[in-house]
Design a protein around this motif. Sequence first.
Motif, PDB file in Angstrom:
ATOM      1  N   GLN A 117       0.814  -1.217   0.000  1.00  0.00           N
ATOM      2  CA  GLN A 117       0.000   0.000   0.000  1.00  0.00           C
ATOM      3  C   GLN A 117       0.852   1.274   0.000  1.00  0.00           C
ATOM      4  O   GLN A 117       0.305   2.377  -0.030  1.00  0.00           O
ATOM      5  CB  GLN A 117      -0.899   0.023   1.249  1.00  0.00           C
ATOM      6  CG  GLN A 117      -1.814  -1.187   1.398  1.00  0.00           C
ATOM      7  CD  GLN A 117      -3.019  -1.118   0.483  1.00  0.00           C
ATOM      8  OE1 GLN A 117      -3.383  -0.055   0.007  1.00  0.00           O
ATOM      9  NE2 GLN A 117      -3.647  -2.261   0.229  1.00  0.00           N
ATOM     10  N   LEU A 118       2.168   1.135   0.041  1.00  0.00           N
ATOM     11  CA  LEU A 118       3.039   2.280   0.286  1.00  0.00           C
ATOM     12  C   LEU A 118       2.924   3.366  -0.778  1.00  0.00           C
ATOM     13  O   LEU A 118       3.049   4.564  -0.472  1.00  0.00           O
ATOM     14  CB  LEU A 118       4.499   1.811   0.390  1.00  0.00           C
ATOM     15  CG  LEU A 118       5.536   2.903   0.681  1.00  0.00           C
ATOM     16  CD1 LEU A 118       5.218   3.629   1.982  1.00  0.00           C
ATOM     17  CD2 LEU A 118       6.941   2.312   0.735  1.00  0.00           C
ATOM     18  N   VAL A 129      10.218   6.119   9.460  1.00  0.00           N
ATOM     19  CA  VAL A 129       9.602   4.931   8.894  1.00  0.00           C
ATOM     20  C   VAL A 129      10.272   3.696   9.484  1.00  0.00           C
ATOM     21  O   VAL A 129      11.490   3.665   9.669  1.00  0.00           O
ATOM     22  CB  VAL A 129       9.687   4.924   7.348  1.00  0.00           C
ATOM     23  CG1 VAL A 129      11.125   4.970   6.876  1.00  0.00           C
ATOM     24  CG2 VAL A 129       8.970   3.719   6.764  1.00  0.00           C
ATOM     25  N   VAL A 130       9.455   2.697   9.810  1.00  0.00           N
ATOM     26  CA  VAL A 130       9.941   1.406  10.291  1.00  0.00           C
ATOM     27  C   VAL A 130       9.623   0.356   9.231  1.00  0.00           C
ATOM     28  O   VAL A 130       8.484   0.263   8.772  1.00  0.00           O
ATOM     29  CB  VAL A 130       9.260   0.999  11.614  1.00  0.00           C
ATOM     30  CG1 VAL A 130       9.756  -0.375  12.070  1.00  0.00           C
ATOM     31  CG2 VAL A 130       9.495   2.039  12.691  1.00  0.00           C
ATOM     32  N   PHE A 151      11.027   5.810  -0.979  1.00  0.00           N
ATOM     33  CA  PHE A 151      10.342   6.354   0.200  1.00  0.00           C
ATOM     34  C   PHE A 151      11.319   6.457   1.368  1.00  0.00           C
ATOM     35  O   PHE A 151      11.372   7.478   2.069  1.00  0.00           O
ATOM     36  CB  PHE A 151       9.152   5.462   0.566  1.00  0.00           C
ATOM     37  CG  PHE A 151       8.187   6.083   1.533  1.00  0.00           C
ATOM     38  CD1 PHE A 151       7.054   6.729   1.074  1.00  0.00           C
ATOM     39  CD2 PHE A 151       8.407   6.030   2.903  1.00  0.00           C
ATOM     40  CE1 PHE A 151       6.147   7.307   1.959  1.00  0.00           C
ATOM     41  CE2 PHE A 151       7.520   6.598   3.795  1.00  0.00           C
ATOM     42  CZ  PHE A 151       6.388   7.243   3.322  1.00  0.00           C
ATOM     43  N   LEU A 152      12.098   5.414   1.582  1.00  0.00           N
ATOM     44  CA  LEU A 152      13.076   5.423   2.672  1.00  0.00           C
ATOM     45  C   LEU A 152      14.093   6.543   2.482  1.00  0.00           C
ATOM     46  O   LEU A 152      14.484   7.217   3.440  1.00  0.00           O
ATOM     47  CB  LEU A 152      13.802   4.077   2.733  1.00  0.00           C
ATOM     48  CG  LEU A 152      13.026   2.886   3.303  1.00  0.00           C
ATOM     49  CD1 LEU A 152      13.821   1.601   3.110  1.00  0.00           C
ATOM     50  CD2 LEU A 152      12.730   3.087   4.773  1.00  0.00           C
ATOM     51  N   SER A 177      22.374  -1.605   4.653  1.00  0.00           N
ATOM     52  CA  SER A 177      23.127  -0.353   4.761  1.00  0.00           C
ATOM     53  C   SER A 177      22.658   0.659   3.734  1.00  0.00           C
ATOM     54  O   SER A 177      22.472   1.841   4.030  1.00  0.00           O
ATOM     55  CB  SER A 177      24.625  -0.625   4.579  1.00  0.00           C
ATOM     56  OG  SER A 177      25.349   0.577   4.466  1.00  0.00           O
ATOM     57  N   GLU A 178      22.432   0.185   2.513  1.00  0.00           N
ATOM     58  CA  GLU A 178      21.988   1.075   1.450  1.00  0.00           C
ATOM     59  C   GLU A 178      20.613   1.657   1.755  1.00  0.00           C
ATOM     60  O   GLU A 178      20.360   2.840   1.517  1.00  0.00           O
ATOM     61  CB  GLU A 178      21.966   0.304   0.125  1.00  0.00           C
ATOM     62  CG  GLU A 178      21.873   1.167  -1.109  1.00  0.00           C
ATOM     63  CD  GLU A 178      22.240   0.411  -2.367  1.00  0.00           C
ATOM     64  OE1 GLU A 178      22.529   1.079  -3.380  1.00  0.00           O
ATOM     65  OE2 GLU A 178      22.239  -0.829  -2.359  1.00  0.00           O
ATOM     66  N   ALA A 179      19.710   0.820   2.304  1.00  0.00           N
ATOM     67  CA  ALA A 179      18.363   1.295   2.633  1.00  0.00           C
ATOM     68  C   ALA A 179      18.395   2.365   3.721  1.00  0.00           C
ATOM     69  O   ALA A 179      17.531   3.239   3.763  1.00  0.00           O
ATOM     70  CB  ALA A 179      17.489   0.124   3.080  1.00  0.00           C
TER      71      ALA A 179
END
Length: 466
Positions: A117-118, A129-130, A151-152, A177-179
């Motif tokens: 749904q993001l 954000v989690v 989004f992150l 790490s990238e996220a």
Amino acid sequence: MTAYAEYLAQRAQLANAGGFDPVHMPDHLFDFQRVLVDFAVQQGRAALFADCGLGKTPMSLAWAQNVHEHTGKPVLLLTPLAVGFQVVAEGHRFGYDVEQSRSGKPAAPITVTNYEQLEKFDHSDFGGVVCDESSILKAFDGKTKAIVTEFLRLVPFRLLATATAAPNDYTELGTSSEALGGLGYMDMLTRFFINKDRSISSRGRTQHRITGNPTDVGGAIKWRLKGHAEEPFWRWLATWARAIRRPSDYGFDDGAFVLPELVERVHLVEPESVRDGFLLNLPAVGLREEREETRRTLDERCEAASAALEDADAAVAWCHLNDESATLARLIKGAVELTGSDSLFEKEEKLAAFTRGEIRVLVTKPSLGAWGLNWQHAHRMTYFPSHSYEQMYQAIRRMWRFGQTQPVEVDVITTPGGEQILTNLHRKAAAADAMFAALVAHMNDALGVTSHAYDNEMEVPAWLAS
């Protein structure tokens, strides 16, 4: 700081802590959970690799509440399908203002939605954000993964929470790490790792092909840590992540966090038919023959699964093929089939119904229902093994998790040709356990921690004592 000192600091790749001092540390958290929440809040962008049942949800909620109070904005908590209602229920139990939203608008200071749904949501509405069960990201299609990644990137505070960041592969830690906005996956590989294998194309040019596991065999590159980079690698990892399998990993009492027995029964189903062109049943060799034998024994394996679950009060029949799913649903009394063609609403409702105990046997694939759900009410399952260790790990861990009071029984149903698959899975399981143990040990070492128990008598060298 001199220019050279700045250069050395940049080369160290230590993540800058962009967080803040916690303003909220609830009493319901266990001692080890408070340590992890404090780290994640102080870090601002962090990963918690905590095994199933160690309380990733209360830790995530506590982190989200801190970010909400610090930024004055809601926090979005992303979950796999049908996990959101569990998060909301647990949040209410602990007194948090948390609600689920499918509209694309914040519903509460802690707003819960599933990954699918993001795309309805606007990143500017949220202060943090989690990502619950964040290792699921690699299972998504390219479009969903791109939406989550973007989004992150645009949200200042981020938390990744998962039990299996890299179940048997520490090169996958680069994706986490990238996220979080740190060192990219490829940058991590080139900085800390070296490859030894290269495959040659038909034109004679060297081609590099990255494999997930440095220990995998085949034509892909095998990555290993550079000899001089091992300590810097673990020190870098310790700046943004914490890993824990049990409280005693950090020197705390395990208390109730002890797993019950895991009972694995292997059923070998002999093929009743012979492969085309053969007079005898020969062992399946290689993926092509394994897949052929899997399809040829579909009815026999499903019948064995049905027999194994005949007396179960609540169970899951895991499968991988659509034909397996349909056959299991037909053979097993009281079974409900969850398929990829179901709508999001239907998937969530079926998963929730099984969680509530309204379905005796759920038939589904690990790719659809093996992420994040707590099924301690059940302790029986059947499983058709594939080469994916992570899928089998996640499937078993829906029931075999802290809080389970019964021995968990897994009936693994395969064929003589599938024995090699099972052997491969057990090898990967041993590698995963060794990797996680090393991850915890190296993190503690990188932090200068040898023990968190402070009631032991100190031993000092003789020359110092004198």
